[in-house]
Design an enzyme around this catalytic site. Structure first.
Site, mmCIF file in Angstrom:
data_model
loop_
_atom_site.group_PDB
_atom_site.id
_atom_site.type_symbol
_atom_site.label_atom_id
_atom_site.label_comp_id
_atom_site.label_asym_id
_atom_site.label_seq_id
_atom_site.Cartn_x
_atom_site.Cartn_y
_atom_site.Cartn_z
ATOM 1 N N SER A 22 -3.582 13.719 6.870
ATOM 2 C CA SER A 22 -4.597 13.449 5.854
ATOM 3 C C SER A 22 -5.991 13.524 6.460
ATOM 4 O O SER A 22 -6.163 13.327 7.670
ATOM 5 C CB SER A 22 -4.339 12.052 5.298
ATOM 6 O OG SER A 22 -5.436 11.567 4.561
ATOM 7 N N TYR B 116 -9.869 16.021 1.744
ATOM 8 C CA TYR B 116 -10.552 15.363 0.629
ATOM 9 C C TYR B 116 -11.994 15.833 0.661
ATOM 10 O O TYR B 116 -12.656 15.720 1.705
ATOM 11 C CB TYR B 116 -10.526 13.838 0.803
ATOM 12 C CG TYR B 116 -9.240 13.169 0.370
ATOM 13 C CD1 TYR B 116 -8.661 13.418 -0.871
ATOM 14 C CD2 TYR B 116 -8.614 12.235 1.208
ATOM 15 C CE1 TYR B 116 -7.493 12.781 -1.262
ATOM 16 C CE2 TYR B 116 -7.447 11.590 0.821
ATOM 17 C CZ TYR B 116 -6.894 11.862 -0.415
ATOM 18 O OH TYR B 116 -5.750 11.231 -0.805
ATOM 19 N N TYR C 210 0.848 -1.198 0.000
ATOM 20 C CA TYR C 210 0.000 0.000 0.000
ATOM 21 C C TYR C 210 0.890 1.257 0.000
ATOM 22 O O TYR C 210 0.616 2.234 -0.707
ATOM 23 C CB TYR C 210 -0.953 0.003 1.212
ATOM 24 C CG TYR C 210 -1.647 1.333 1.359
ATOM 25 C CD1 TYR C 210 -2.546 1.782 0.399
ATOM 26 C CD2 TYR C 210 -1.366 2.171 2.441
ATOM 27 C CE1 TYR C 210 -3.144 3.025 0.499
ATOM 28 C CE2 TYR C 210 -1.964 3.420 2.559
ATOM 29 C CZ TYR C 210 -2.848 3.843 1.578
ATOM 30 O OH TYR C 210 -3.427 5.077 1.673
ATOM 31 N N ASP D 43 6.360 18.131 -5.132
ATOM 32 C CA ASP D 43 6.013 16.961 -4.310
ATOM 33 C C ASP D 43 6.100 15.677 -5.127
ATOM 34 O O ASP D 43 5.366 15.504 -6.102
ATOM 35 C CB ASP D 43 4.583 17.145 -3.784
ATOM 36 C CG ASP D 43 4.040 15.930 -3.071
ATOM 37 O OD1 ASP D 43 4.600 15.562 -2.027
ATOM 38 O OD2 ASP D 43 3.059 15.340 -3.563
ATOM 39 N N THR E 233 -6.649 18.500 -1.755
ATOM 40 C CA THR E 233 -6.104 17.577 -2.757
ATOM 41 C C THR E 233 -7.059 17.499 -3.943
ATOM 42 O O THR E 233 -8.259 17.244 -3.774
ATOM 43 C CB THR E 233 -5.853 16.192 -2.138
ATOM 44 O OG1 THR E 233 -4.821 16.343 -1.171
ATOM 45 C CG2 THR E 233 -5.417 15.174 -3.179
ATOM 46 N N GLN F 123 -4.890 18.091 5.269
ATOM 47 C CA GLN F 123 -5.176 17.803 3.861
ATOM 48 C C GLN F 123 -6.638 17.412 3.746
ATOM 49 O O GLN F 123 -7.090 16.463 4.385
ATOM 50 C CB GLN F 123 -4.261 16.669 3.378
ATOM 51 C CG GLN F 123 -4.552 16.180 1.982
ATOM 52 C CD GLN F 123 -5.574 15.066 1.963
ATOM 53 O OE1 GLN F 123 -5.562 14.191 2.829
ATOM 54 N NE2 GLN F 123 -6.487 15.104 0.988
ATOM 55 N N GLY G 132 8.830 11.886 -5.476
ATOM 56 C CA GLY G 132 10.084 11.346 -5.991
ATOM 57 C C GLY G 132 11.322 11.747 -5.210
ATOM 58 O O GLY G 132 12.406 11.258 -5.511
ATOM 59 N N HIS H 232 0.524 12.741 -6.777
ATOM 60 C CA HIS H 232 0.133 11.830 -5.704
ATOM 61 C C HIS H 232 1.114 10.649 -5.600
ATOM 62 O O HIS H 232 0.726 9.518 -5.336
ATOM 63 C CB HIS H 232 -1.290 11.316 -5.944
ATOM 64 C CG HIS H 232 -2.121 11.136 -4.707
ATOM 65 N ND1 HIS H 232 -3.057 12.048 -4.295
ATOM 66 C CD2 HIS H 232 -2.162 10.142 -3.777
ATOM 67 C CE1 HIS H 232 -3.655 11.614 -3.190
ATOM 68 N NE2 HIS H 232 -3.114 10.452 -2.851
ATOM 69 N N LYS I 152 -3.205 20.874 -3.744
ATOM 70 C CA LYS I 152 -2.219 19.800 -3.866
ATOM 71 C C LYS I 152 -2.620 18.875 -5.016
ATOM 72 O O LYS I 152 -3.715 18.293 -4.992
ATOM 73 C CB LYS I 152 -2.144 19.008 -2.555
ATOM 74 C CG LYS I 152 -1.225 17.815 -2.591
ATOM 75 C CD LYS I 152 -1.088 17.209 -1.203
ATOM 76 C CE LYS I 152 -0.160 16.017 -1.228
ATOM 77 N NZ LYS I 152 -0.750 14.830 -1.864
HETATM 78 C C1 LIG Z 1 0.873 5.522 1.571
HETATM 79 C C2 LIG Z 1 0.515 6.855 1.005
HETATM 80 C C3 LIG Z 1 -0.680 7.454 1.403
HETATM 81 C C4 LIG Z 1 -1.008 8.718 0.887
HETATM 82 N N1 LIG Z 1 -2.146 9.320 1.352
HETATM 83 C C5 LIG Z 1 -2.453 10.571 0.900
HETATM 84 C C6 LIG Z 1 -3.587 11.260 1.399
HETATM 85 O O1 LIG Z 1 -4.323 10.755 2.243
HETATM 86 N N2 LIG Z 1 -3.836 12.482 0.906
HETATM 87 C C7 LIG Z 1 -3.034 13.094 -0.041
HETATM 88 O O2 LIG Z 1 -3.305 14.214 -0.465
HETATM 89 N N3 LIG Z 1 -1.953 12.467 -0.512
HETATM 90 C C8 LIG Z 1 -1.630 11.230 -0.057
HETATM 91 N N4 LIG Z 1 -0.525 10.605 -0.527
HETATM 92 C C9 LIG Z 1 0.363 11.318 -1.496
HETATM 93 C C10 LIG Z 1 1.424 12.100 -0.746
HETATM 94 O O3 LIG Z 1 0.883 13.198 -0.053
HETATM 95 C C11 LIG Z 1 2.494 12.629 -1.710
HETATM 96 O O4 LIG Z 1 1.864 13.374 -2.706
HETATM 97 C C12 LIG Z 1 3.314 11.517 -2.343
HETATM 98 O O5 LIG Z 1 3.662 10.559 -1.373
HETATM 99 C C13 LIG Z 1 4.559 12.096 -2.986
HETATM 100 O O6 LIG Z 1 5.347 11.111 -3.586
HETATM 101 P P1 LIG Z 1 6.581 10.390 -2.840
HETATM 102 O O7 LIG Z 1 5.984 9.329 -1.980
HETATM 103 O O8 LIG Z 1 7.406 9.882 -3.945
HETATM 104 O O9 LIG Z 1 7.281 11.432 -2.011
HETATM 105 C C14 LIG Z 1 -0.163 9.348 -0.040
HETATM 106 C C15 LIG Z 1 1.027 8.727 -0.450
HETATM 107 C C16 LIG Z 1 1.366 7.500 0.075
HETATM 108 C C17 LIG Z 1 2.657 6.864 -0.352
#
Ligand SMILES: Cc1cc2nc3c(=O)[nH]c(=O)nc-3n(C[C@H](O)[C@H](O)[C@H](O)COP(=O)(O)O)c2cc1C
Length: 382
Positions: A109, A132, A27, A310, A158, A130, A312, A279, A255
């Site tokens: 989140s 939704y 996940y 955001d 988001t 954040q 990588g 994301h 975002k």
């Molecule tokens: C396990 C996981 C859960 C995430 N949950 C949310 C979330 O609830 N809301 C949101 O806006 N982004 C969520 N994201 C996206 C992150 O905020 C972010 O944009 C993303 O992790 C950036 O990429 P990176 O993991 O390569 O740094 C999630 C990412 C991951 C890996």
């Protein structure tokens, strides 16, 4: 591998893989479709090289900056991510404390496993919520007013999850919120007894910012895909964003902006910041990497709105390349989630101290003493 042996973010990823049942690890680690965008988010940084200056007298350097009105010790934020109690028993609490100690922004989140009020009471550091946008308007209003009452420093809406991406690893593993011990995944939970005991005996898994309004995700196990596709408002549009901006009234970010045209509309509705983000590759596979898209967005709205890069980020030099290319700050999810899963607050602190060290070393080797000295002159596209 032990925590003390983790020298970079990839090491934390390996440790997390050993400690988590595979549906939980997948996940975090997984992304949409062929996971091309997730891979490109990091490899995009390899196509741009740094050009250092030397003999610059770099004994004293300053890694701090101001992001969305708050002082930050680093030009790096911890992106909001869901369900952290599933990764470690301390969940968002561990991340909040580690962020506070390191002096950086973090976000929770809408699908956080600790409440807005609990997190606000826990940390004086800069924190965002954040949002939704759910179909249930009462729920949206309740989250906004709770954040106002709790004194959150910013709200990030988001905008890239109008439906869920096709996350095939999750479809295969049957991962749900709350995590459920299905026959197909039982073996993976049995082989990770520490996680499983912590999950069964530790604090109860909840989504306390939602569970007065929806039972899905807490009382009723659902996949994240199902949650997004049934609970979130597919009619969300620019008017919705402008309305939320008004209702919230404080520092406001969008975002998940990728195009220059949308960045311009973000300026028009009075957003304070945009997060160029896909994301983490979890939504539209084949969408461009934030770093590849940065210069286009900077050309369109640079100087009019803060721009957070955001996705990588795995190295201090990725942060420096982002800033040299015009970003206000960089942000990441997995860079701290692997560490959270590997070792809770201590793990996140170690990940942040490694990244701090990499940023400091990178600045010295680049011949700069403050972040505002990073300019386009110091980067070249191959
Ligand atoms: C396990 C996981 C859960 C995430 N949950 C949310 C979330 O609830 N809301 C949101 O806006 N982004 C969520 N994201 C996206 C992150 O905020 C972010 O944009 C993303 O992790 C950036 O990429 P990176 O993991 O390569 O740094 C999630 C990412 C991951 C890996």
């Amino acid at each position: 591998m032990r925590l003390a042996n983790c020298q970079n973010i990839d090491d934390f990823q390996r440790l997390a893989k050993r400690r988590l049942p595979w549906p939980v690890f997948d996940y975090i680690d997984g992304a949409a479709d062929d996971e091309l965008t997730k891979a490109r988010n990091s490899s995009a940084f390899d196509d741009v090289d740094l050009v250092p200056d030397v003999l610059a007298g770099v004994g004293e350097i300053d890694t701090s900056c101001t992001i969305m009105g708050c002082k930050s010790a680093l030009p790096l934020m911890l992106s909001p991510t869901a369900l952290q109690r599933a990764f470690h028993r301390d969940g968002e609490r561990a991340v909040a404390k580690a962020a506070e100690k390191s002096g950086v922004w973090f976000g929770i989140s809408s699908l956080a496993t600790h409440s807005i009020e609990e997190i606000a009471a826990l940390t004086a550091g800069p924190k965002l919520f954040q949002l939704y946008v759910h179909k249930d308007k009462g729920l949206n209003a309740s989250m906004i007013s709770r954040c106002q009452a709790a004194g959150f420093d910013a709200l990030a809406l988001t905008v890239d999850t109008i439906v869920s991406g096709k996350r095939e690893r999750c479809l295969r593993s049957g991962f749900t919120t709350p995590p459920r011990f299905s026959p197909s995944s039982l073996w993976s939970y049995a082989t990770r007894p520490r996680w499983t005991l912590d999950y069964l005996l530790g604090p109860k898994f909840r989504l306390p910012n939602l569970d007065d309004y929806v039972k899905e995700g807490t009382g009723k196990a659902v996949s994240i895909q199902e949650y997004f596709n049934t609970m979130l408002d597919t009619n969300m549009d620019w008017d919705t964003a402008a309305r939320i901006r008004q209702d919230w009234g404080g520092i406001f970010a969008l975002k998940g902006i990728m195009s220059a045209a949308d960045a311009r509309r973000a300026v028009e509705i009075g957003a304070d910041a945009i997060w160029i983000s896909n994301h983490g590759g979890r939504q539209l596979d084949g969408s461009r990497a934030p770093f590849d898209q940065l210069s286009e967005v900077v050309d369109a709205v640079g100087g009019e709105i803060e721009i957070v890069l955001d996705g990588g980020i795995r190295r201090g030099t990725h942060v420096l390349k982002s800033l040299a290319s015009g970003a206000t700050a960089a942000s990441g999810g997995r860079l701290y989630l692997y560490a959270l899963a590997a070792a809770g607050q201590e793990g996140v602190e170690r990940a942040l101290s490694i990244l701090t060290d990499e940023i400091e070393r990178g600045m010295r080797l680049m011949g700069i003493t403050s972040l505002d000295q990073l300019t386009l002159d110091q980067v070249r596209r191959r």
